[in-house]
Scaffold this active site. Structure first.
Site, PDB file in Angstrom:
ATOM      1  N   PRO A  66       0.825  -1.210   0.000  1.00  0.00           N
ATOM      2  CG  PRO A  66       0.086  -0.953   2.201  1.00  0.00           C
ATOM      3  CD  PRO A  66       0.797  -1.914   1.296  1.00  0.00           C
ATOM      4  CB  THR A  67       2.422   3.455  -2.064  1.00  0.00           C
ATOM      5  OG1 THR A  67       1.962   2.953  -3.328  1.00  0.00           O
ATOM      6  CG2 THR A  67       3.586   2.592  -1.606  1.00  0.00           C
TER       7      THR A  67
ATOM      8  CB  SER B 287      -2.900   3.262   0.302  1.00  0.00           C
ATOM      9  OG  SER B 287      -2.847   4.337   1.219  1.00  0.00           O
TER      10      SER B 287
ATOM     11  CD  GLN C 176      -2.799   1.816   5.027  1.00  0.00           C
ATOM     12  OE1 GLN C 176      -3.320   2.415   4.089  1.00  0.00           O
ATOM     13  NE2 GLN C 176      -2.530   2.392   6.190  1.00  0.00           N
TER      14      GLN C 176
ATOM     15  CE1 TYR D 284      -1.142   4.887   8.470  1.00  0.00           C
ATOM     16  CE2 TYR D 284      -2.400   5.636   6.566  1.00  0.00           C
ATOM     17  CZ  TYR D 284      -1.191   5.300   7.145  1.00  0.00           C
ATOM     18  OH  TYR D 284      -0.036   5.375   6.420  1.00  0.00           O
TER      19      TYR D 284
ATOM     20  CB  THR E 280      -0.445   1.329   8.839  1.00  0.00           C
ATOM     21  OG1 THR E 280      -0.519   0.761   7.525  1.00  0.00           O
ATOM     22  CG2 THR E 280       0.900   2.020   9.003  1.00  0.00           C
TER      23      THR E 280
ATOM     24  NE  ARG F  42       8.036  11.189   3.861  1.00  0.00           N
ATOM     25  CZ  ARG F  42       7.146  10.606   4.654  1.00  0.00           C
ATOM     26  NH1 ARG F  42       7.533  10.076   5.790  1.00  0.00           N
ATOM     27  NH2 ARG F  42       5.871  10.568   4.321  1.00  0.00           N
TER      28      ARG F  42
ATOM     29  CE  LYS G  79       2.827  -1.800   5.060  1.00  0.00           C
ATOM     30  NZ  LYS G  79       3.522  -0.554   5.455  1.00  0.00           N
TER      31      LYS G  79
ATOM     32  CG  HIS H 181       5.614   3.686   6.860  1.00  0.00           C
ATOM     33  ND1 HIS H 181       4.435   3.444   7.521  1.00  0.00           N
ATOM     34  CD2 HIS H 181       5.297   4.539   5.869  1.00  0.00           C
ATOM     35  CE1 HIS H 181       3.452   4.130   6.961  1.00  0.00           C
ATOM     36  NE2 HIS H 181       3.962   4.807   5.951  1.00  0.00           N
TER      37      HIS H 181
ATOM     38  CG  ASP I  42       7.027  -3.438   3.344  1.00  0.00           C
ATOM     39  OD1 ASP I  42       7.934  -3.169   4.159  1.00  0.00           O
ATOM     40  OD2 ASP I  42       5.904  -2.918   3.426  1.00  0.00           O
TER      41      ASP I  42
ATOM     42  NE  ARG J 155      14.149  -0.739  -4.683  1.00  0.00           N
ATOM     43  CZ  ARG J 155      13.307  -0.570  -3.665  1.00  0.00           C
ATOM     44  NH1 ARG J 155      12.459  -1.540  -3.336  1.00  0.00           N
ATOM     45  NH2 ARG J 155      13.306   0.565  -2.975  1.00  0.00           N
TER      46      ARG J 155
ATOM     47  NE  ARG K 299      11.101   4.682  -1.761  1.00  0.00           N
ATOM     48  CZ  ARG K 299      11.194   4.371  -0.473  1.00  0.00           C
ATOM     49  NH1 ARG K 299      11.338   3.091  -0.102  1.00  0.00           N
ATOM     50  NH2 ARG K 299      11.136   5.316   0.457  1.00  0.00           N
TER      51      ARG K 299
END
Length: 350
Positions: free
Chosen positions: A75-76, A104, A125, A127, A153, A162, A223, A247, A278, A282, A302
């Site tokens: 989930p993103t 997500s 996912q 919250y 999560t 960020r 998660k 995360h 996760d 790659r 990603r």
């Protein structure tokens, strides 16, 4: 890194808004956890089995649903910043590849619209928001739309800082887009300051696991687990699965890499519940390593976003299929023919 993952990453970097690219690729603060994530998988070495019939290799996985592969889309948030079709394209590509999709709760497409594109099981996912009615409404909608599991999560009591600008959100995003799912469950008065109600509730505890199960009837996967002792607490509280994750290095910087902590969590949980992971995955080597360490499924974040930016639904299908194909090939080279053998064959050298 799988060549196709690298290709999509490079194409995405050249074709996406720089602010969103920074949001996707950067981690928290100095980015120590992000920097260590990939190399942590490469510390392990295989002890392959030989002179075994590997003419047929089966990657099918059964974990809160039946899938063609144990490699899922993590989930993103905010996929419509990556592609005009957003999470609809992600779901279409994941479904075509036959892989698990975890949607997500910060999706920029409606839950029901995304679910309609999934030909099979999918997870949501979630919250636990400050206004509990928002979480409850979204959970009930996801159940009605066919979700087969909830992913709580647990590592985000507050959003990591960020490049925070103004409102405290990590990127500038219209509320109409960011709140496409949550906004309808707010009163007009609440919508005047929506994030005060839909941000994560930092006061939640173990009771959230049973609450989510009670209102949904679905298994709840926790998660954000990075400690073996935490994993047992969650299982005792009713968790149906444990998701080892930091995360994507986007919360507490210098948190341990998932590759390093996965074996301890698996050893602690045993066969009580499945463990998924996760973080820095790659290529097929990383996936095989995680499975050999005891994971039941391995999720990528990603790489799926990069593929979405570069080629929409087709990109997501292509990259997920390529990772599964590489896993199948590597399983044959390691002398194992199904996922049960991967986990029981002692492939990791000690």
């Amino acid at each position: 890194m799988h060549p196709l993952v690298r290709q999509f990453r490079d194409r995405a970097a050249a074709n996406v808004d720089p602010a969103f690219w920074a949001y996707v690729t950067r981690g928290m603060d100095a980015g120590v956890s992000v920097g260590e994530a990939q190399s942590a998988w490469q510390h392990y070495r295989f002890s392959p089995r030989v002179l075994r019939d590997v003419s047929t290799v089966d990657t099918r996985a059964s974990i809160f649903g039946d899938f063609a592969s144990p490699i899922g889309v993590a989930p993103t948030a905010f996929h419509r910043l990556a592609h005009t079709d957003g999470e609809v394209a992600t779901a279409t590509g994941a479904s075509a590849a036959g892989v698990p999709l975890c949607l997500s709760s910060r999706s920029t497409c409606r839950i029901e619209t995304v679910a309609a594109e999934v030909n099979g099981p999918w997870w949501l996912q979630i919250y636990v928001t400050k206004e509990r009615a928002v979480t409850e409404a979204m959970v009930r909608r996801s159940v009605a739309a066919g979700a087969t599991a909830l992913v709580l999560t647990a590592d985000t009591p507050y959003v990591g800082h960020r490049d925070i600008v103004g409102s405290g959100r990590p990127i500038q995003l219209d509320d109409d887009l960011a709140l496409v799912n949550m906004g309808e469950h707010l009163s007009p008065e609440q919508f005047a300051d929506p994030w005060a109600h839909v941000d994560q509730d930092p006061s939640i505890d173990l009771d959230a696991i049973a609450w989510l199960h009670d209102i949904s009837g679905l298994p709840v996967i926790v998660k954000g687990v990075l400690r073996a002792d935490d994993s047992n607490r969650f299982v005792d509280a009713g968790a149906a699965g444990i998701w080892v994750s930091n995360h994507g290095g986007r919360q507490l910087d210098r948190a341990v890499s998932t590759a390093d902590v996965l074996p301890a969590v698996v050893a602690e949980v045993g066969d009580a519940v499945p463990v998924v992971v996760d973080g820095g995955v790659r290529d097929g080597y990383d996936v095989l390593t995680a499975l050999a360490l005891g994971a039941s499924a391995v999720f990528v974040g990603r790489p799926a976003i990069w593929a979405l930016v570069a080629d929409g639904a087709h990109g997501v299908e292509t990259v997920m299929t390529a990772l599964c194909d590489e896993l199948r090939h590597l399983m044959g080279l390691a002398g194992v023919t199904d996922l049960a053998q991967v986990r029981s064959a002692g492939l990791i050298a000690h």
